[in-house]
Scaffold this active site. Sequence first.
Site, PDB file in Angstrom:
ATOM      1  N   HIS A 138       0.291   3.105  -0.364  1.00 53.66           N
ATOM      2  CA  HIS A 138       0.875   2.047  -1.446  1.00 53.66           C
ATOM      3  C   HIS A 138       2.324   1.839  -1.568  1.00 53.66           C
ATOM      4  O   HIS A 138       2.250   1.087  -1.923  1.00 53.66           O
ATOM      5  CB  HIS A 138       0.343   2.784  -2.571  1.00 53.66           C
ATOM      6  CG  HIS A 138       0.410   1.329  -3.567  1.00 53.66           C
ATOM      7  ND1 HIS A 138       0.788   1.682  -4.878  1.00 53.66           N
ATOM      8  CD2 HIS A 138      -0.302   0.321  -3.907  1.00 53.66           C
ATOM      9  CE1 HIS A 138       0.585   0.690  -5.523  1.00 53.66           C
ATOM     10  NE2 HIS A 138      -0.200  -0.293  -4.714  1.00 53.66           N
ATOM     11  N   LYS A 140       5.657   0.646   0.390  1.00 58.62           N
ATOM     12  CA  LYS A 140       6.110  -0.912   0.234  1.00 58.62           C
ATOM     13  C   LYS A 140       7.785  -0.881   1.063  1.00 58.62           C
ATOM     14  O   LYS A 140       8.180  -0.285  -0.043  1.00 58.62           O
ATOM     15  CB  LYS A 140       6.156  -1.893  -0.711  1.00 58.62           C
ATOM     16  CG  LYS A 140       4.824  -1.876  -0.771  1.00 58.62           C
ATOM     17  CD  LYS A 140       4.494  -2.305  -2.370  1.00 58.62           C
ATOM     18  CE  LYS A 140       3.336  -2.454  -3.283  1.00 58.62           C
ATOM     19  NZ  LYS A 140       2.438  -1.541  -3.030  1.00 58.62           N
ATOM     20  N   HIS A 374       4.099  -6.869 -11.562  1.00 58.62           N
ATOM     21  CA  HIS A 374       4.201  -6.276  -9.825  1.00 58.62           C
ATOM     22  C   HIS A 374       5.082  -4.852  -9.844  1.00 58.62           C
ATOM     23  O   HIS A 374       5.041  -3.901  -9.122  1.00 58.62           O
ATOM     24  CB  HIS A 374       3.958  -6.114  -8.986  1.00 58.62           C
ATOM     25  CG  HIS A 374       2.749  -6.214  -7.761  1.00 58.62           C
ATOM     26  ND1 HIS A 374       3.492  -5.475  -7.169  1.00 58.62           N
ATOM     27  CD2 HIS A 374       1.524  -5.446  -7.109  1.00 58.62           C
ATOM     28  CE1 HIS A 374       2.273  -4.898  -6.223  1.00 58.62           C
ATOM     29  NE2 HIS A 374       1.013  -5.085  -7.093  1.00 58.62           N
ATOM     30  N   LYS A 376       7.481  -1.560 -10.413  1.00 61.37           N
ATOM     31  CA  LYS A 376       6.886  -0.502 -10.775  1.00 61.37           C
ATOM     32  C   LYS A 376       8.463   0.555 -11.864  1.00 61.37           C
ATOM     33  O   LYS A 376       8.808   0.672 -10.273  1.00 61.37           O
ATOM     34  CB  LYS A 376       6.152   0.368 -10.326  1.00 61.37           C
ATOM     35  CG  LYS A 376       4.744  -0.110 -10.623  1.00 61.37           C
ATOM     36  CD  LYS A 376       4.649  -0.669  -9.005  1.00 61.37           C
ATOM     37  CE  LYS A 376       2.908  -0.989  -8.674  1.00 61.37           C
ATOM     38  NZ  LYS A 376       2.620  -2.659  -7.851  1.00 61.37           N
TER      39      LYS A 376
END
Length: 497
Positions: A138, A140, A374, A376
């Site tokens: 996950h 990025k 989106h 966090k």
Amino acid sequence: RTASALAASASAASSSSSPDGKSKNTSQSESQSCGFRLLRLHDAHRRPASARAASVGLRGMVGADRPLQPKWVVVTNYMISLEFLLEEWPELRAVPKVLIFHGREDDIDPAAAGIPPNWEVYPMIPEKTHGIRFGVFHTKSFVIGFDDGIRVVVHTANLIPGDFYNKSQGSWEMDFPRKTSGSARSSDFEDDFIAYMSTYHVKRPKARIKRWTGSTWNDPGSGKRQSLTVDTLRGFDYSGANVRLIGSAPGWHKNRQYSAFGHAKLRDVLRSEKFDPGFKHAPLVAQFSSLGSLNKPWLERFKASLSTGGNLEMAPKFQVIWPTVEEVRNSLEGYAAGGSIPGYKKNVNKAFFRPMCHKWATDTIHDRKQAAPHIKTFLRYHPKDPTKLAWLLLTSHNLSKAAWGEHQNGRFGEQFFIRHWELGVLFLPSTCRKTLSTTKAACVGNETNLRFPLPYDLPPVPYGSKDEPWKWDVGYRVPDGFGRITVDGQAGGLLQL
């Protein structure tokens, strides 16, 4: 079609041209926020000038307009559209070596026509690399090597148009020079970076899965043999880093490695910090876009980790920012945005979750009310002055045991079990060397203050009695701004009225 697929197609409709993120970015807002910026919304949304403050496009993140072109690039992401990536960054085709680590096997076919021969593409599936089910890659990020140094970028967006153009996202980037004889031998950032990159496992053609050790190629200019390994990353001076890295990596971490990743790592870093005494009883904020299956014992342990600090006490409040149904319905994408906010009703409906919920659409500065979350972020803010922050984490971690990890008593002692690969950056007064603040009137800082462009207001606004938390597997019959309703949530998709 699933809600996530519909979200992607709805997003593509507004991405026929790139936003003005292709232009060069000013360094003023970047320096005032320690490298933390929001991703720029697409111009088609006709947002006011305030929405562009402290924002950046993909080209600005990666330094695509620099005079020097990269020698190599490492791209990591969960979802990747090569068409989108190359449309935004066409110069990437000419980079001598590009490595792509991604989280969905079906997104990229390494043998497909159109992939440049100098690229290496590796799907990262924890079930195959570690035998761990329900884990995902996950992270990025971009790691970009130049002749004179390296750029590290950590962000929150999948490499798809809808994520970059239509949603609230965050990014941090920083450049580091090559080491010289006078450089520090190592640093906390370097050690954390190397520890994280050393966890990558890949499968090369006709070979077994094994730890990634590097890549080699012939330089097209000189013809000399070049290499990129984990040790190559030690050739740069990270001593000026203004953040700490907080990563997660799949596995059963024991002994010295128990606190290497996840919330155990965050706890250890916070434990060594001394904060202003005014933060002693500071509330905690957890803002995320996916909710896992939680239980109260795990949540209490997680809260304890985030409450750690050399002179801080257990946070009296744990405030979750999670969008309401109305906020999703009124977003730039309507219900399609909910395809990127997976919260199953069995998890959202747990009795302890609803009382913690606070609204998303409260941003009065950067005009992100309608840009669905989106991004966090996790933080602690001053109980008497919410503009002041003890610390701030921008990350790919959502609120789940799979992402953050959990303590276990194994057959051979204590262990810390993690399913996902994740990566975030932690801003601290000691690393940024300034007081951390949010914005109230404008995204400006000064010599002693940093202003972080959060896409929501502090303190968070509690749900009202009629507010309903978003659940992506529930049907909603009130039409969104596009005249659509949901049919049985993600399974049924959207229906145009």
